[in-house]
Design an enzyme around this catalytic site. Structure first.
Site, PDB file in Angstrom:
ATOM      1  N   GLU A 275      44.279  53.681  -0.186  1.00  0.00           N
ATOM      2  CA  GLU A 275      43.100  53.456   0.648  1.00  0.00           C
ATOM      3  C   GLU A 275      43.119  52.056   1.245  1.00  0.00           C
ATOM      4  OE1 GLU A 275      38.260  54.082   0.236  1.00  0.00           O
ATOM      5  OE2 GLU A 275      39.434  53.547  -1.522  1.00  0.00           O
ATOM      6  N   ARG A 301      32.478  37.263  33.532  1.00  0.00           N
ATOM      7  CA  ARG A 301      31.162  36.691  33.299  1.00  0.00           C
ATOM      8  C   ARG A 301      31.140  35.248  33.831  1.00  0.00           C
ATOM      9  NH1 ARG A 301      25.716  37.505  32.597  1.00  0.00           N
ATOM     10  NH2 ARG A 301      24.823  36.098  31.030  1.00  0.00           N
ATOM     11  N   GLN A 312      36.788  25.732  27.280  1.00  0.00           N
ATOM     12  CA  GLN A 312      37.687  25.635  26.135  1.00  0.00           C
ATOM     13  C   GLN A 312      37.122  26.288  24.871  1.00  0.00           C
ATOM     14  OE1 GLN A 312      38.721  21.450  25.803  1.00  0.00           O
ATOM     15  NE2 GLN A 312      40.656  21.805  26.879  1.00  0.00           N
TER      16      GLN A 312
END
Length: 414
Positions: A275, A301, A312
Site C-alpha cells: 500500500e 495571471r 521571484q
C-alpha cells in the site's frame, strides 16, 4: 530508467484521453460524493483490457501453485520459481501509469480501486489456500466485485494491533465474529471484506493471535454503514462495519489455519508495504497536475502590470514543485526497476518512499493554493480539491510518524 519509454507514453496518452472523455464530465458528481466510482473504473478496466490481463495473470499463477503442490505430493523437485507471480513479464509501469494519471484528477478513485484489487485481493492471494484464491480473488482483480480490507477500529489507528478489540471465538468447527471497524475504504459498497481480528481463547488481548477472515456482503450479523463525510477523497466511499455474532466456517479463515506466521501480523505488514509503495504514484499524479495548473496560471495571471510568473517568489514556488516532481518520479522509477528485477521493497523502504512522497504532494498542493491566492480557495480552480486529497497521504497506510519509526528501527537494527 530515467524517462518513460515510447510504449509507456502511448499508454499514458490513451489513459489521459479516457479520463478526458469519461471522468472529467462527471468529475463534480464523483468529487461531491454523489456518485460511487465503481462503474467508471470497470469501464476503464474493460477499455484497456486490464480485466482480461488480470484474469490471465491470475490463471497463470494458480497453475504454477498447483504444479508446486502436486510436485511436493509426489516428492519431486517443484517447478522453477520463475514467473511464480503470474505477471507474464508485464512491466509494472503499466499498473503505475493509470494510477498516476487518475490522481491528476481524482485520487479518491485510485484509493477505491487500490484497496479493492490491491489490498483485499493481495491479503487473500498472499496467505490463502488455492481454493480460497479461486473463490474470491479473480472478481476482485477485475473489479467485478468490490473489496474492503478492514483493520482500523474506532479506538485504534496507528496502534492497529495493540488496540484491536474485534474477536473470533471458536464454536465447534466454526467461528463467531464480533467487533466494529471504521475508516474502511469501500466499506459501504464492498462485496468481499477481509476482516482482521484477534482469536479469543480467554487469554489477555495482547497475547492473542491475529486472524483474517473473508466475509461476503449480506451475511447475517454484518452491517455496512452509509458513506462517511470527510475532508477529501470524496470519490472514495469510506464507511464503518459492525459485526454481531457473524458465524463463519473454517473455509473463510484465510489459509484455513490458525498457525499463521508471527501471529498474523506479518501478513498485514506485507500488505502495508504494498500500500505504501503505491502512495508514491498517487503523489506523483497530484504533483504533476498541481505544477501544470500553476505554470499555466503563472503565465496568464497578471498583477502589478505583469504575469505573476515574473516575480521571484512565484518562481521559487514553481522551482520547489519541480524538484519534488523529479524526486518522486525517481522513486517511482526505482520501484518499477526493482520490481522488474524481482526484488520487493522492505517495509522500511516502502515507508521511506511513502514518507517523502506524501509530504512532497501535500507541500506542492498547499503551495498551489497559495500561488492561486483567493482563486485557489475556490473549487472552480481544482487545486483546493487536490490539496484536500493530498493531505490524507500523510495519514492513511500509516501516518508520517509511523513511517519514521519503521525507517529508524530498520537503521538501528543494522
Amino acid at each position: 530508467m530515467f524517462d518513460w519509454t515510447d510504449e509507456q507514453k502511448m499508454l499514458r496518452d490513451a489513459v489521459r484521453q479516457f479520463i478526458e472523455k469519461e471522468i472529467v464530465p462527471i468529475h463534480d458528481e464523483l468529487e461531491h460524493g454523489d456518485r460511487p466510482p465503481y462503474d467508471v473504473l470497470r469501464k476503464l478496466f474493460s477499455t484497456f483490457g486490464m480485466d482480461v490481463m488480470a484474469r490471465e495473470a491470475f490463471k497463470k499463477r494458480i497453475e504454477f501453485e498447483k504444479a508446486v503442490e502436486e510436485a511436493k505430493a509426489r516428492g519431486e523437485e517443484p517447478p522453477s520459481k520463475e514467473d511464480r507471480d503470474g505477471t507474464g513479464g508485464m512491466d509494472p509501469s503499466f499498473t503505475m501509469i493509470p494510477i498516476i494519471e487518475l490522481c491528476r484528477y481524482s485520487p479518491g478513485m485510485v484509493t477505491a480501486m487500490g484497496v479493492s484489487m490491491g489490498l483485499t485481493a493481495a491479503a487473500i492471494q498472499s496467505r490463502g489456500t488455492i481454493a480460497q484464491k479461486e473463490r474470491w480473488v479473480p472478481e476482485l482483480l477485475t473489479m467485478e466485485k468490490i473489496g474492503a480490507w478492514a483493520i482500523t477500529e474506532p479506538n485504534s489507528g496507528s496502534d492497529a494491533f495493540g488496540s484491536m478489540r474485534s474477536t473470533a471465538r471458536r464454536d465447534g468447527d466454526e467461528y463467531i465474529l464480533n467487533g466494529s471497524k471504521t475508516f474502511i475504504t469501500n466499506g459501504p459498497y464492498a462485496d468481499t471484506i477481509v476482516f482482521i481480528c484477534k482469536l479469543d481463547e480467554g487469554n489477555p488481548p495482547e497475547e492473542r493471535k491475529i486472524l483474517s477472515f473473508v466475509l461476503d456482503r449480506g451475511m447475517p450479523g454484518l452491517e455496512q454503514s452509509k458513506p462517511l463525510r470527510k475532508m477529501g477523497l470524496h470519490s472514495s466511499p469510506t464507511g464503518e462495519l459492525f459485526l454481531t455474532d457473524v458465524r463463519v466456517g473454517r473455509d473463510r479463515l484465510i489459509g484455513e489455519t490458525e498457525d499463521v506466521p508471527a501471529g498474523g501480523r506479518e501478513s498485514a505488514k506485507d500488505t502495508f508495504a504494498m500500500e505504501r509503495s503505491g502512495v508514491a504514484a498517487m503523489a506523483l499524479g497530484i504533483i504533476e497536475r498541481c505544477l501544470e495548473l500553476c505554470v499555466d496560471y503563472a503565465k496568464n495571471r497578471v498583477q502589478f502590470g505583469q504575469p505573476i510568473g515574473e516575480f521571484q517568489l512565484i518562481q521559487e514556488k514553481l522551482a520547489r514543485m519541480e524538484v519534488h516532481r523529479l524526486n518522486v518520479q525517481n522513486l517511482v522509477f526505482r520501484y518499477i526497476e526493482q520490481t522488474k528485477a524481482g526484488k520487493g521493497l522492505t517495509l522500511a523502504e516502502a515507508s521511506a518512499m511513502k514518507l517523502y512522497s506524501a509530504r512532497a504532494a501535500t507541500e506542492v498542493a498547499l503551495e498551489a493554493v497559495q500561488l492561486f491566492g483567493g482563486n485557489g480557495y475556490m473549487a472552480e480552480f481544482k487545486v483546493e480539491q487536490l490539496a484536500r486529497d493530498a493531505k490524507v497521504l500523510q495519514i492513511y497506510a500509516g501516518t508520517d510518524e509511523i513511517q519514521i519509526t519503521h525507517i529508524a528501527k530498520d537503521l538501528l537494527r543494522r
